[in-house]
Design an enzyme around this catalytic site. Structure first.
Site, PDB file in Angstrom:
ATOM      1  N   HIS A   1      45.684  34.610  40.073  1.00  0.00           N
ATOM      2  CA  HIS A   1      45.226  36.002  40.074  1.00  0.00           C
ATOM      3  C   HIS A   1      45.425  36.562  41.486  1.00  0.00           C
ATOM      4  O   HIS A   1      44.754  36.133  42.416  1.00  0.00           O
ATOM      5  CB  HIS A   1      43.735  36.019  39.687  1.00  0.00           C
ATOM      6  CG  HIS A   1      43.146  37.385  39.616  1.00  0.00           C
ATOM      7  ND1 HIS A   1      42.871  38.033  38.427  1.00  0.00           N
ATOM      8  CD2 HIS A   1      42.762  38.249  40.579  1.00  0.00           C
ATOM      9  CE1 HIS A   1      42.351  39.211  38.671  1.00  0.00           C
ATOM     10  NE2 HIS A   1      42.269  39.373  39.968  1.00  0.00           N
TER      11      HIS A   1
ATOM     12  N   HIS B   1      34.092  36.014  44.840  1.00  0.00           N
ATOM     13  CA  HIS B   1      34.489  36.179  46.251  1.00  0.00           C
ATOM     14  C   HIS B   1      33.461  36.955  47.067  1.00  0.00           C
ATOM     15  O   HIS B   1      32.566  37.608  46.533  1.00  0.00           O
ATOM     16  CB  HIS B   1      35.865  36.857  46.355  1.00  0.00           C
ATOM     17  CG  HIS B   1      35.888  38.320  46.024  1.00  0.00           C
ATOM     18  ND1 HIS B   1      36.589  39.240  46.760  1.00  0.00           N
ATOM     19  CD2 HIS B   1      35.299  39.021  45.049  1.00  0.00           C
ATOM     20  CE1 HIS B   1      36.431  40.435  46.230  1.00  0.00           C
ATOM     21  NE2 HIS B   1      35.662  40.334  45.188  1.00  0.00           N
TER      22      HIS B   1
ATOM     23  N   GLU C   1      33.125  47.371  48.300  1.00  0.00           N
ATOM     24  CA  GLU C   1      33.761  47.785  47.046  1.00  0.00           C
ATOM     25  C   GLU C   1      32.831  48.640  46.190  1.00  0.00           C
ATOM     26  O   GLU C   1      31.816  48.150  45.703  1.00  0.00           O
ATOM     27  CB  GLU C   1      34.159  46.546  46.239  1.00  0.00           C
ATOM     28  CG  GLU C   1      35.009  45.545  46.997  1.00  0.00           C
ATOM     29  CD  GLU C   1      35.305  44.299  46.173  1.00  0.00           C
ATOM     30  OE1 GLU C   1      34.968  44.267  44.972  1.00  0.00           O
ATOM     31  OE2 GLU C   1      35.862  43.341  46.727  1.00  0.00           O
TER      32      GLU C   1
ATOM     33  N   TYR D   1      35.883  46.450  31.338  1.00  0.00           N
ATOM     34  CA  TYR D   1      36.441  45.805  32.539  1.00  0.00           C
ATOM     35  C   TYR D   1      36.334  44.289  32.364  1.00  0.00           C
ATOM     36  O   TYR D   1      35.270  43.772  32.011  1.00  0.00           O
ATOM     37  CB  TYR D   1      35.658  46.289  33.761  1.00  0.00           C
ATOM     38  CG  TYR D   1      36.146  45.717  35.067  1.00  0.00           C
ATOM     39  CD1 TYR D   1      37.417  46.022  35.546  1.00  0.00           C
ATOM     40  CD2 TYR D   1      35.342  44.880  35.822  1.00  0.00           C
ATOM     41  CE1 TYR D   1      37.871  45.494  36.739  1.00  0.00           C
ATOM     42  CE2 TYR D   1      35.777  44.352  37.020  1.00  0.00           C
ATOM     43  CZ  TYR D   1      37.050  44.666  37.482  1.00  0.00           C
ATOM     44  OH  TYR D   1      37.489  44.147  38.670  1.00  0.00           O
TER      45      TYR D   1
ATOM     46  N   HIS E   1      29.513  46.456  45.502  1.00  0.00           N
ATOM     47  CA  HIS E   1      29.471  45.117  46.092  1.00  0.00           C
ATOM     48  C   HIS E   1      29.825  45.304  47.549  1.00  0.00           C
ATOM     49  O   HIS E   1      30.977  45.509  47.911  1.00  0.00           O
ATOM     50  CB  HIS E   1      30.433  44.174  45.352  1.00  0.00           C
ATOM     51  CG  HIS E   1      30.135  44.100  43.881  1.00  0.00           C
ATOM     52  ND1 HIS E   1      31.009  44.506  42.919  1.00  0.00           N
ATOM     53  CD2 HIS E   1      29.011  43.715  43.235  1.00  0.00           C
ATOM     54  CE1 HIS E   1      30.449  44.345  41.717  1.00  0.00           C
ATOM     55  NE2 HIS E   1      29.233  43.877  41.891  1.00  0.00           N
TER      56      HIS E   1
ATOM     57  N   HIS F   1      30.181  38.266  44.746  1.00  0.00           N
ATOM     58  CA  HIS F   1      30.176  38.814  43.384  1.00  0.00           C
ATOM     59  C   HIS F   1      31.344  38.217  42.613  1.00  0.00           C
ATOM     60  O   HIS F   1      32.130  37.447  43.152  1.00  0.00           O
ATOM     61  CB  HIS F   1      30.232  40.349  43.395  1.00  0.00           C
ATOM     62  CG  HIS F   1      31.457  40.896  44.058  1.00  0.00           C
ATOM     63  ND1 HIS F   1      31.605  40.975  45.419  1.00  0.00           N
ATOM     64  CD2 HIS F   1      32.608  41.373  43.543  1.00  0.00           C
ATOM     65  CE1 HIS F   1      32.775  41.482  45.710  1.00  0.00           C
ATOM     66  NE2 HIS F   1      33.415  41.731  44.592  1.00  0.00           N
TER      67      HIS F   1
END
Ligand SMILES: O=C(O)Cc1cc(O)ccc1O
Ligand SMILES: [Fe+2]
Length: 437
Positions: free
Chosen positions: A290, A333, A339, A348, A363, A369
C-alpha cells in the site's frame, strides 16, 4: 452569447476573455484611455518579483476601480469563522476525533454566517498554515459581497449546489466538484439548490499548485486541461450594497452604491477555477503493498520546505484494488503531518462504519491511527481477488502544522465520543509461536 457558467480549460493558463467586444486592450496593459471608458486595474496574486513559473497576476478592465467599491470600514462579528492562531485553553486538540455530519439549522445562513471553523493551524499573520471549515448555506447573498485577504479558499461541496459570481466570472459548483476562490477576489455566493453543506480549506500560505508527478510522467492524477476558469461576466447595477473583507482574521464591512462585480474584460493567470473530481485519474499499487497516500494528491500548497507541504489536498476515490499478498487498506501509522479528512460520499475502506458522508475526522500531528477492528479483520482475511472500491469519495487536508480544534468543533459539532473505541477490540494475536495468525 451567454457565457454564464461556461469555462475555459487549463490550470494556471494565461487566459484572456471579454464580455463586450473590444473591451480588452491588445498589445499593452495600460492604454492612456481604455475602451468603453473602463478603468485598468491589476490584481497581484504573488509578489511582483516571484519567479516566473509561480508569478500570478490578472489585468482587469472595469466600470469603476475597486477603490471605489470600498469606503470606510466597520468591524463586524463573524463569531464561528476563526483564524490561526486560535488556541482555546479549554479544548484538547490532542486526540483522534470524528464527527457526524453537521446538521442543517432552521436559521438561514449565508456563505459568511454559515461558515464554521473546525481547526486552525499556523498563523494567518505570517501567511503560514490553514483553517478547515464546514459550511452550512441555505440563503443567497443579496447585494452583499465578500473577499478574503487572508488566503485562497478551496471549496469541497458535499450537499447542494452553489453559484459563485465573482469579479472574473461565474462558477456553479456541486458535490464531486471543487473550486478555488483566490485571495483578494470579490464574489457573491448564491444557493442554486439547497440546503448546501461542504468543506473549505482556507490556505494562508503559498497558492495551491499541481504536484510534480515524478516518475509517473506527464499524465494522470489531476490533468491541467480539466480545470475550468469562467469567462468574463460583469454587472452594471447601481444598488446599495456591502462588501465584507476578511483581513488578518477579522471581518470588516463597507457600504457601497453598486455591484463591485464590474469587470468587463480581463487577462492573466490569477483566476478562480473549478475541477470535477471524477476527472482525477488515480495511480496506485498494481502488484503488492500500500503506497503512501501522497500518490492521490490533487493539489499541493508548498511551505518552503521541499516536499513538506503547507497543505496537500488528497483524494480517495473509486479505484481497483489488486495488490497480492498485501493488507490493502491504509496501514497503522503516526504522521508528522496533521490529517483532517472529510467524506463526500460512500464508504471509506479503513472505516467501513462511522465515517459517513458529510462527516469528518482529525488525526493530528504524531497521533496514531489506522483501520478500525472491522476493517482490519475484514482485510486480513479477505480473498485477494481484484476488487473495485466503488461508490467512494473521501478527501484529506493534510498540513505540516498541528491543527488546533475550535471550541465549536469540540463542544457544539456532533463529535462521536466513542470514536477511539473503534480500535479497542483489536486483540492481541501474538502468542510467542511462529506462523501467520
Ligand atoms: O489516515 C487515513 O485514513 C489516510 C491515509 C490513507 C492511506 O491510504 C494511507 C495513509 C493515510 O494516512
Ligand atoms: Fe492517516
Amino acid at each position: 452569447m451567454d457565457r454564464t457558467a461556461q469555462y475555459m480549460p487549463g490550470f494556471g493558463n494565461d487566459f484572456e476573455t471579454e464580455a463586450l467586444p473590444g473591451a480588452l486592450p491588445q498589445g499593452q496593459n495600460s492604454p492612456q484611455k481604455c475602451a468603453y471608458g473602463l478603468y485598468a486595474e491589476q490584481l497581484s496574486g504573488t509578489a511582483f518579483t516571484a519567479p516566473r513559473g509561480q508569478n500570478e497576476r490578472t489585468w482587469c478592465y472595469r466600470i469603476r476601480p475597486s477603490v471605489r467599491h470600498i469606503g470606510r470600514f466597520e468591524k463586524i462579528a463573524v463569531p464561528l469563522w476563526k483564524s490561526a492562531p486560535n488556541i482555546d485553553p479549554d479544548v484538547i486538540s490532542l486526540g483522534q476525533y470524528r464527527w457526524d455530519p453537521v446538521p442543517h439549522s432552521t436559521e438561514p445562513f449565508t456563505w459568511i454566517t454559515g461558515m464554521r471553523t473546525v481547526t486552525t493551524a499556523g498563523d494567518v499573520n505570517t501567511q503560514t498554515g490553514m483553517a478547515a471549515h464546514v459550511y452550512l448555506v441555505t440563503t443567497s447573498m443579496v447585494d452583499e459581497y465578500f473577499y478574503s485577504s487572508d488566503g485562497e479558499l478551496l471549496v469541497v461541496p458535499q450537499e447542494g449546489r452553489l453559484r459563485f459570481t465573482t469579479e472574473l466570472g461565474v462558477m456553479d459548483v456541486e458535490p464531486k466538484e471543487i473550486c478555488v476562490l483566490p485571495r483578494g477576489l470579490v464574489y457573491r455566493v448564491e444557493v442554486l439548490e439547497g440546503p448546501c453543506r461542504g468543506f473549505v480549506c482556507e490556505n494562508y500560505g503559498q497558492k495551491f499548485d499541481l504536484p510534480n508527478r515524478g516518475p509517473i510522467g506527464a499524465n494522470c492524477m489531476a490533468n491541467p486541461r480539466d480545470f475550468k476558469t469562467p469567462f468574463a461576466a460583469f454587472e452594471d447595477r447601481d444598488t446599495p450594497s456591502t462588501v465584507t473583507i476578511k483581513w488578518c482574521g477579522s471581518f470588516h464591512r463597507s457600504a457601497i452604491d453598486q455591484s463591485p462585480l464590474d469587470v468587463v474584460a480581463w487577462h492573466g493567470n490569477y483566476a478562480p477555477w473549478k475541477y470535477d473530481l471524477r476527472n482525477y485519474a488515480p495511480v496506485g499499487a498494481i502488484l503488492f503493498d500500500h503506497p503512501d497516500p501522497s500518490i492521490f494528491t490533487v493539489l499541493t500548497a508548498p511551505s518552503g520546505v521541499e516536499g513538506t507541504a503547507n497543505i496537500d489536498f488528497v483524494l480517495f476515490r473509486e479505484r481497483w484494488m489488486v495488490a497480492e499478498h498485501s493488507f490493502r487498506p491504509p496501514w497503522y501509522h503516526k504522521n508528522v503531518m496533521s490529517e483532517l479528512m472529510g467524506n463526500i460520499y460512500g464508504v471509506y475502506d479503513a472505516k467501513p462504519k462511522g465515517f459517513v458522508p458529510g462527516g469528518m475526522s482529525l488525526h493530528n500531528c504524531m497521533l496514531p491511527h489506522g483501520p478500525d477492528r472491522n476493517a482490519f479483520e475484514g482485510a486480513s482475511n479477505a480473498e485477494l481477488k481484484a476488487e473495485k472500491l466503488d461508490e467512494t469519495m473521501s478527501f484529506m487536508f493534510e498540513t505540516r502544522f498541528p491543527q488546533q480544534l475550535t471550541a465549536w468543533a469540540a463542544k457544539e459539532a456532533p463529535l462521536q465520543d466513542d470514536y477511539v473505541d473503534c480500535w479497542t477490540s483489536l486483540d492481541k494475536k501474538f502468542d510467542g509461536t511462529p506462523g501467520v495468525k
